[in-house]
Write an enzyme that holds these catalytic residues in place. Sequence first.
Site, PDB file in Angstrom:
ATOM      1  N   GLU A  68      13.634  96.236  20.235  1.00  0.00           N
ATOM      2  CA  GLU A  68      15.083  96.160  20.106  1.00  0.00           C
ATOM      3  C   GLU A  68      15.767  97.542  21.012  1.00  0.00           C
ATOM      4  O   GLU A  68      15.072  98.466  20.683  1.00  0.00           O
ATOM      5  CB  GLU A  68      15.852  96.216  18.480  1.00  0.00           C
ATOM      6  CG  GLU A  68      17.077  96.375  18.540  1.00  0.00           C
ATOM      7  CD  GLU A  68      17.756  96.695  17.338  1.00  0.00           C
ATOM      8  OE1 GLU A  68      19.108  96.691  17.312  1.00  0.00           O
ATOM      9  OE2 GLU A  68      16.982  96.755  16.490  1.00  0.00           O
ATOM     10  N   ASP A  91      12.351 113.725  12.577  1.00  0.00           N
ATOM     11  CA  ASP A  91      13.611 114.373  12.879  1.00  0.00           C
ATOM     12  C   ASP A  91      13.623 115.643  12.314  1.00  0.00           C
ATOM     13  O   ASP A  91      13.608 115.725  11.174  1.00  0.00           O
ATOM     14  CB  ASP A  91      14.838 113.348  12.722  1.00  0.00           C
ATOM     15  CG  ASP A  91      16.108 113.961  12.963  1.00  0.00           C
ATOM     16  OD1 ASP A  91      16.135 114.431  14.074  1.00  0.00           O
ATOM     17  OD2 ASP A  91      17.141 114.119  12.089  1.00  0.00           O
ATOM     18  N   ASP A 140      16.703 118.828  12.417  1.00  0.00           N
ATOM     19  CA  ASP A 140      18.032 118.968  12.707  1.00  0.00           C
ATOM     20  C   ASP A 140      18.369 120.402  12.082  1.00  0.00           C
ATOM     21  O   ASP A 140      18.234 120.660  10.933  1.00  0.00           O
ATOM     22  CB  ASP A 140      19.059 117.896  12.261  1.00  0.00           C
ATOM     23  CG  ASP A 140      20.474 118.039  12.694  1.00  0.00           C
ATOM     24  OD1 ASP A 140      21.038 119.183  12.724  1.00  0.00           O
ATOM     25  OD2 ASP A 140      20.807 117.109  12.950  1.00  0.00           O
ATOM     26  N   SER A 149      16.534 116.755  21.321  1.00  0.00           N
ATOM     27  CA  SER A 149      17.817 115.816  20.827  1.00  0.00           C
ATOM     28  C   SER A 149      18.981 116.208  21.751  1.00  0.00           C
ATOM     29  O   SER A 149      19.739 115.257  21.712  1.00  0.00           O
ATOM     30  CB  SER A 149      18.236 116.067  19.354  1.00  0.00           C
ATOM     31  OG  SER A 149      18.957 117.349  19.280  1.00  0.00           O
TER      32      SER A 149
END
Length: 521
Positions: free
Chosen positions: A132, A198, A200, A249
């Site tokens: 996808e 991830d 952040d 990112s």
Amino acid sequence: MPHSVSAEEPKDPMDEDSILPDAPPVGLEASESDDGQIDDSSNAVIQDPSKENIKLEDLFDDDDDEKFPSSSLSNETANSSPPASPPKMAPAAKYSDPEVMLAFYQRLFPFRYLFQWLNHSMKPSNDFGHREFAFTLQNDAYLRYQSFATSDLLRKDVLRLNPSRFEIGPVYTTNPRDRKTLRKSTAFRPLAKELVFDIDLTDYDEIRTCCDKANICRKCWSFVTMAIKVVDRALRDDFGFEHVMWVYSGRRGAHAWISDKRARNMDDQKRKAIAGYLEVVKGGAQSGKKVNIKRPLHPHLAAIGDQLMSSISSRSLDILKEHFQKDILEDQDPWAKAEKTERLLQLLPDKALNDALRKKWDAAPGRSSVSKWADIDALAKAGASKNLDGKALLEAKQDIVLEYTYPRLDVEVSKKQIHLLKSPFVIHPGTGRVCVPIDTKRVEKFDPLGVPTVTQLLGEIDEWDSETVKPEPEEDAKKLQDYEKTSLKPYVDYFRTHVVALLKAEKGVKREREDDDPMEF
């Protein structure tokens, strides 16, 4: 270079560093979500608000299958919208302009390498065909469940739609575009996806003092550097993964992609277990003690006996102790303010020692965090507390080091196959920077503020072309790809090396390659 950079906020109402939500239940029709984005529409009519009465699909020559077009493009049909030579970007062009994004996709985006990375083979397979992709368009429409059999088809659709960015999802049991034709909705389910992590910097806002929110500087980027070092080491040493790639990112964080076949095939329970293994710092800004680990420490954290804090060795604490002194105590000075000092005292185990420290620090309001940290051992050795438990103090100091340095992971991103994550090499809409891979061997030297922007790269191509003497037609000169003319080259080369290693590790790659170079365009 300014000490702190506040990037321009993106037009998209969704936070550009955030991870996309899980897929909605299969069979739902396209619907508008709370943030105004369209969840799914393979047949949606796409309109570029910057172009009136022009269909996007009419703008491009669908027969163009060049992956990294050079400045001198091949002859195109008279009706093809792209000119013979791509237009030069005006100096005032902004990275958010659709024309800028289109030029980037045409000339710089490494579609072929991306295909090989996700396909795990030179020959098209379901690893790519059933994968996808999700597009965020210039008009903020959001298209889910897009899929492509080859890199050519992906590139053509990206040029047709010109998305502001796109995300990568899992490999499904069938082509995502065909999911609504299945008799049973349960037949459409995720089969595989890279294990991802991830990081952040907003998760560090309570302990970083130089910046907050979307702002970053080189001082607070050290938190990401520490996280990459610790997590990368654990993934390789503790789990035996080999094909780990870290990607900037584009603004304030980094993503890890683990492409080993064993990692891709993990179910959600195994992903959750690995995420839990790496999660040490828990709780939000208002919570109490955030590090609650059992002793003796796991080898991932440390392997120590009753040594003093200065002699901590092995693994995470060994990696982090040097960063703690320089990046935390000196650069962040986390306990400079009185309320922050109280936070430090809450983490120490002895009331008498705490009272002595508080008295000393109240008498010297400007005392630095470096000095306050040294004061703990100094007053402990001076007998500030007659009933001091040395082992408890040592463990408390270890926990403090971990709380201020250990990776703060968004573990929800890692737990499920179905999560989508921003593709490498897309442009961050809020900063214009490219989401480039990070070389873990040179992670200390990576500068997020030095990552090229899309307008910078297009300008570098124009500058190179204007200063370079073009060879005569009869001369047999190597034709440079456009990315080779820019500061993007080392990042693409690093990605290429990563992909080559992954292909070699996959079963049957050698037979498919034979004598050909798999990276030829």
